[in-house]
Scaffold this motif. Structure first.
Motif, PDB file in Angstrom:
ATOM      1  N   ASN A  71       5.183   9.470  -4.379  1.00  0.00           N
ATOM      2  CA  ASN A  71       5.667   8.198  -3.840  1.00  0.00           C
ATOM      3  C   ASN A  71       5.088   7.007  -4.599  1.00  0.00           C
ATOM      4  OD1 ASN A  71       7.161   9.564  -1.958  1.00  0.00           O
ATOM      5  ND2 ASN A  71       5.746   9.228  -0.263  1.00  0.00           N
ATOM      6  N   ILE A  72       3.888   7.177  -5.121  1.00  0.00           N
ATOM      7  CA  ILE A  72       3.309   6.129  -5.969  1.00  0.00           C
ATOM      8  C   ILE A  72       4.170   5.946  -7.216  1.00  0.00           C
ATOM      9  CG2 ILE A  72       1.319   5.509  -7.408  1.00  0.00           C
ATOM     10  CD1 ILE A  72      -0.463   6.993  -5.393  1.00  0.00           C
ATOM     11  N   LYS A  73       4.574   7.050  -7.828  1.00  0.00           N
ATOM     12  CA  LYS A  73       5.415   6.993  -9.024  1.00  0.00           C
ATOM     13  C   LYS A  73       6.774   6.365  -8.732  1.00  0.00           C
ATOM     14  CE  LYS A  73       3.660  11.066 -11.510  1.00  0.00           C
ATOM     15  NZ  LYS A  73       4.018  12.439 -11.973  1.00  0.00           N
ATOM     16  N   ARG A  74       7.347   6.708  -7.575  1.00  0.00           N
ATOM     17  CA  ARG A  74       8.699   6.242  -7.257  1.00  0.00           C
ATOM     18  C   ARG A  74       8.744   4.784  -6.791  1.00  0.00           C
ATOM     19  NH1 ARG A  74       9.141  11.761  -5.845  1.00  0.00           N
ATOM     20  NH2 ARG A  74       8.120  11.448  -3.821  1.00  0.00           N
ATOM     21  N   ASN A  75       7.603   4.265  -6.329  1.00  0.00           N
ATOM     22  CA  ASN A  75       7.598   2.928  -5.744  1.00  0.00           C
ATOM     23  C   ASN A  75       6.485   2.053  -6.323  1.00  0.00           C
ATOM     24  OD1 ASN A  75       9.639   3.333  -3.341  1.00  0.00           O
ATOM     25  ND2 ASN A  75       8.251   5.089  -3.267  1.00  0.00           N
ATOM     26  N   PRO A  76       6.472   1.885  -7.643  1.00  0.00           N
ATOM     27  CA  PRO A  76       5.369   1.149  -8.269  1.00  0.00           C
ATOM     28  C   PRO A  76       5.254  -0.303  -7.801  1.00  0.00           C
ATOM     29  CG  PRO A  76       7.156   1.488  -9.830  1.00  0.00           C
ATOM     30  CD  PRO A  76       7.470   2.335  -8.645  1.00  0.00           C
ATOM     31  N   LYS A  77       6.386  -0.962  -7.563  1.00  0.00           N
ATOM     32  CA  LYS A  77       6.339  -2.357  -7.124  1.00  0.00           C
ATOM     33  C   LYS A  77       5.683  -2.486  -5.751  1.00  0.00           C
ATOM     34  CE  LYS A  77      10.345  -4.035  -9.747  1.00  0.00           C
ATOM     35  NZ  LYS A  77      11.706  -4.653  -9.667  1.00  0.00           N
ATOM     36  N   THR A  78       5.991  -1.550  -4.884  1.00  0.00           N
ATOM     37  CA  THR A  78       5.394  -1.582  -3.547  1.00  0.00           C
ATOM     38  C   THR A  78       3.898  -1.307  -3.617  1.00  0.00           C
ATOM     39  OG1 THR A  78       7.476  -0.831  -2.569  1.00  0.00           O
ATOM     40  CG2 THR A  78       5.499  -0.630  -1.218  1.00  0.00           C
ATOM     41  N   VAL A  79       3.509  -0.374  -4.475  1.00  0.00           N
ATOM     42  CA  VAL A  79       2.083  -0.076  -4.653  1.00  0.00           C
ATOM     43  C   VAL A  79       1.333  -1.326  -5.112  1.00  0.00           C
ATOM     44  CG1 VAL A  79       0.387   1.265  -5.958  1.00  0.00           C
ATOM     45  CG2 VAL A  79       2.496   2.357  -5.169  1.00  0.00           C
ATOM     46  N   LYS A  80       1.899  -2.008  -6.082  1.00  0.00           N
ATOM     47  CA  LYS A  80       1.266  -3.227  -6.590  1.00  0.00           C
ATOM     48  C   LYS A  80       1.216  -4.312  -5.525  1.00  0.00           C
ATOM     49  CE  LYS A  80       2.649  -2.233 -11.348  1.00  0.00           C
ATOM     50  NZ  LYS A  80       3.559  -2.593 -12.465  1.00  0.00           N
ATOM     51  N   ARG A  81       2.246  -4.380  -4.707  1.00  0.00           N
ATOM     52  CA  ARG A  81       2.251  -5.375  -3.633  1.00  0.00           C
ATOM     53  C   ARG A  81       1.173  -5.070  -2.603  1.00  0.00           C
ATOM     54  NH1 ARG A  81       6.915  -6.719   0.958  1.00  0.00           N
ATOM     55  NH2 ARG A  81       5.591  -8.243   2.046  1.00  0.00           N
ATOM     56  N   ILE A  82       1.020  -3.800  -2.262  1.00  0.00           N
ATOM     57  CA  ILE A  82      -0.029  -3.393  -1.317  1.00  0.00           C
ATOM     58  C   ILE A  82      -1.372  -3.971  -1.747  1.00  0.00           C
ATOM     59  CG2 ILE A  82      -1.428  -1.392  -0.610  1.00  0.00           C
ATOM     60  CD1 ILE A  82       1.207   0.200  -0.449  1.00  0.00           C
ATOM     61  N   ILE A  83      -1.672  -3.804  -3.013  1.00  0.00           N
ATOM     62  CA  ILE A  83      -2.962  -4.242  -3.547  1.00  0.00           C
ATOM     63  C   ILE A  83      -3.028  -5.761  -3.657  1.00  0.00           C
ATOM     64  CG2 ILE A  83      -4.498  -4.121  -5.550  1.00  0.00           C
ATOM     65  CD1 ILE A  83      -3.213  -1.283  -6.043  1.00  0.00           C
ATOM     66  N   LYS A  84      -1.971  -6.366  -4.173  1.00  0.00           N
ATOM     67  CA  LYS A  84      -1.939  -7.810  -4.386  1.00  0.00           C
ATOM     68  C   LYS A  84      -2.157  -8.580  -3.091  1.00  0.00           C
ATOM     69  CE  LYS A  84       0.971 -11.526  -6.232  1.00  0.00           C
ATOM     70  NZ  LYS A  84       2.287 -11.858  -6.833  1.00  0.00           N
ATOM     71  N   GLU A  85      -1.650  -8.042  -1.978  1.00  0.00           N
ATOM     72  CA  GLU A  85      -1.734  -8.745  -0.705  1.00  0.00           C
ATOM     73  C   GLU A  85      -3.004  -8.419   0.082  1.00  0.00           C
ATOM     74  OE1 GLU A  85       2.013  -8.293   1.327  1.00  0.00           O
ATOM     75  OE2 GLU A  85       3.090  -9.386  -0.250  1.00  0.00           O
ATOM     76  N   GLY A  86      -3.954  -7.757  -0.591  1.00  0.00           N
ATOM     77  CA  GLY A  86      -5.265  -7.570   0.017  1.00  0.00           C
ATOM     78  C   GLY A  86      -5.462  -6.308   0.826  1.00  0.00           C
ATOM     79  N   ASN A  87      -4.512  -5.385   0.717  1.00  0.00           N
ATOM     80  CA  ASN A  87      -4.655  -4.097   1.388  1.00  0.00           C
ATOM     81  C   ASN A  87      -5.358  -3.119   0.454  1.00  0.00           C
ATOM     82  OD1 ASN A  87      -2.872  -4.785   3.816  1.00  0.00           O
ATOM     83  ND2 ASN A  87      -1.530  -5.214   2.074  1.00  0.00           N
ATOM     84  N   TYR A  88      -5.829  -1.996   1.011  1.00  0.00           N
ATOM     85  CA  TYR A  88      -6.569  -1.044   0.176  1.00  0.00           C
ATOM     86  C   TYR A  88      -5.762   0.232  -0.015  1.00  0.00           C
ATOM     87  CZ  TYR A  88     -10.559   1.070  -2.087  1.00  0.00           C
ATOM     88  OH  TYR A  88     -11.393   1.632  -3.032  1.00  0.00           O
ATOM     89  N   PRO A  89      -5.634   0.696  -1.268  1.00  0.00           N
ATOM     90  CA  PRO A  89      -4.890   1.924  -1.545  1.00  0.00           C
ATOM     91  C   PRO A  89      -5.792   3.160  -1.503  1.00  0.00           C
ATOM     92  CG  PRO A  89      -5.423   0.864  -3.619  1.00  0.00           C
ATOM     93  CD  PRO A  89      -6.036   0.013  -2.526  1.00  0.00           C
ATOM     94  N   GLY A  90      -5.399   4.134  -0.696  1.00  0.00           N
ATOM     95  CA  GLY A  90      -6.123   5.394  -0.644  1.00  0.00           C
ATOM     96  C   GLY A  90      -5.257   6.532  -1.147  1.00  0.00           C
ATOM     97  N   LEU A  91      -5.830   7.710  -1.262  1.00  0.00           N
ATOM     98  CA  LEU A  91      -5.167   8.879  -1.847  1.00  0.00           C
ATOM     99  C   LEU A  91      -4.847   9.908  -0.760  1.00  0.00           C
ATOM    100  CD1 LEU A  91      -7.788   9.236  -4.746  1.00  0.00           C
ATOM    101  CD2 LEU A  91      -5.758   7.736  -4.687  1.00  0.00           C
ATOM    102  N   HIS A  92      -3.627  10.474  -0.823  1.00  0.00           N
ATOM    103  CA  HIS A  92      -3.198  11.400   0.231  1.00  0.00           C
ATOM    104  C   HIS A  92      -2.590  12.685  -0.339  1.00  0.00           C
ATOM    105  CE1 HIS A  92      -2.552  12.294   4.387  1.00  0.00           C
ATOM    106  NE2 HIS A  92      -1.226  12.202   4.357  1.00  0.00           N
TER     107      HIS A  92
END
Length: 238
Positions: A71-92
């Motif tokens: 899902n990270i590969k398929r949705n790179p823009k959303t991943v970047k937005r998650i981080i840009k807006e101050g949220n934290y990315p974890g691994l699943h």
């Protein structure tokens, strides 16, 4: 002159260290209280993640997102937005499969988390070591699995309120909110709430955030500099 300079230096160090100590004590005291909540979302990013991000932004709240490698590969823009807006990315994980993760080699989980870490790093230039293993760490993450994960330098988070939104998000979304409310009763210490990136969860999220704040809870996002232990095994390495 030397004595005077030494005295001034000592005074400056005392002021700096006192400030640091005060901040550390303040942070620790806050996180020992029952009024700190972490909103966490599993299995994304997907088509519902942008809606969840919209709500978080509007409510001036942040969350921790445990993401699937594909899902990270398929949705790179959303991943970047998650981080840009101050949220934290974890691994699943990569597979989210009981068979592939927990059958066979005890290194399987660590291998999948490492692959997910590398994909996140490539896509968003963010190096995360925070993991959440699919289906929770009990009973699957026995000692050999935990050893392999710890040896790779990963942290592992479970939760202490389960919304069961995977079950109710389509049929009865209101139950998601009800489970948050009932789950808070009698809980002490930091609270980690398990959600998933889903339609019903997005629908209920504004209600849940408003309720938490009305009850005096502070919403926090994961911070590796102030890591708290939150796993079913009570394993202090994580």
């Amino acid at each position: 002159m030397v004595k005077k300079s030494a005295t001034v230096l000592f005074a400056m160090l005392l002021i700096l260290s006192t400030g640091f100590f005060t901040d550390s004590v303040s942070y620790a005291a806050e996180h020992r209280s029952s009024k700190v909540v972490y909103l966490t979302f599993d299995d994304g990013p997907n088509q519902y993640t942008p809606k969840i991000l919209d709500i978080l932004k509007r409510k001036k709240a942040h969350a921790t997102f445990f993401m699937i490698e594909g899902n990270i590969k398929r949705n790179p823009k959303t991943v970047k937005r998650i981080i840009k807006e101050g949220n934290y990315p974890g691994l699943h994980s990569v597979s989210h499969s009981i068979t592939k993760l927990y059958r066979g080699s005890s290194k399987n989980v660590a291998i999948e988390m490492e692959k997910t870490r590398q994909t996140l790093l490539k896509v968003a230039h963010f190096n995360s070591h925070l993991t959440r293993v699919p289906y929770g760490s009990k009973p699957y993450m026995t000692q050999p699995f935990r050893d392999a994960l710890a040896n790779k330098g990963f942290k592992m988070w479970d939760w202490n309120i389960d919304t069961l939104d995977w079950k109710y998000n389509r049929t009865n979304p209101g139950t998601i909110t009800s489970r948050v409310k009932s789950g808070l009763v009698g809980k002490k210490g930091p609270i980690v709430i398990l959600f998933h990136d889903s339609k019903g969860t997005a629908q209920q999220l504004p209600i849940i955030i408003d309720y938490l704040r009305k009850k005096g809870y502070t919403l926090q996002v994961y911070n590796p500099k102030h890591h708290i232990v939150m796993n079913f095994w009570g394993d202090r390495r994580f």
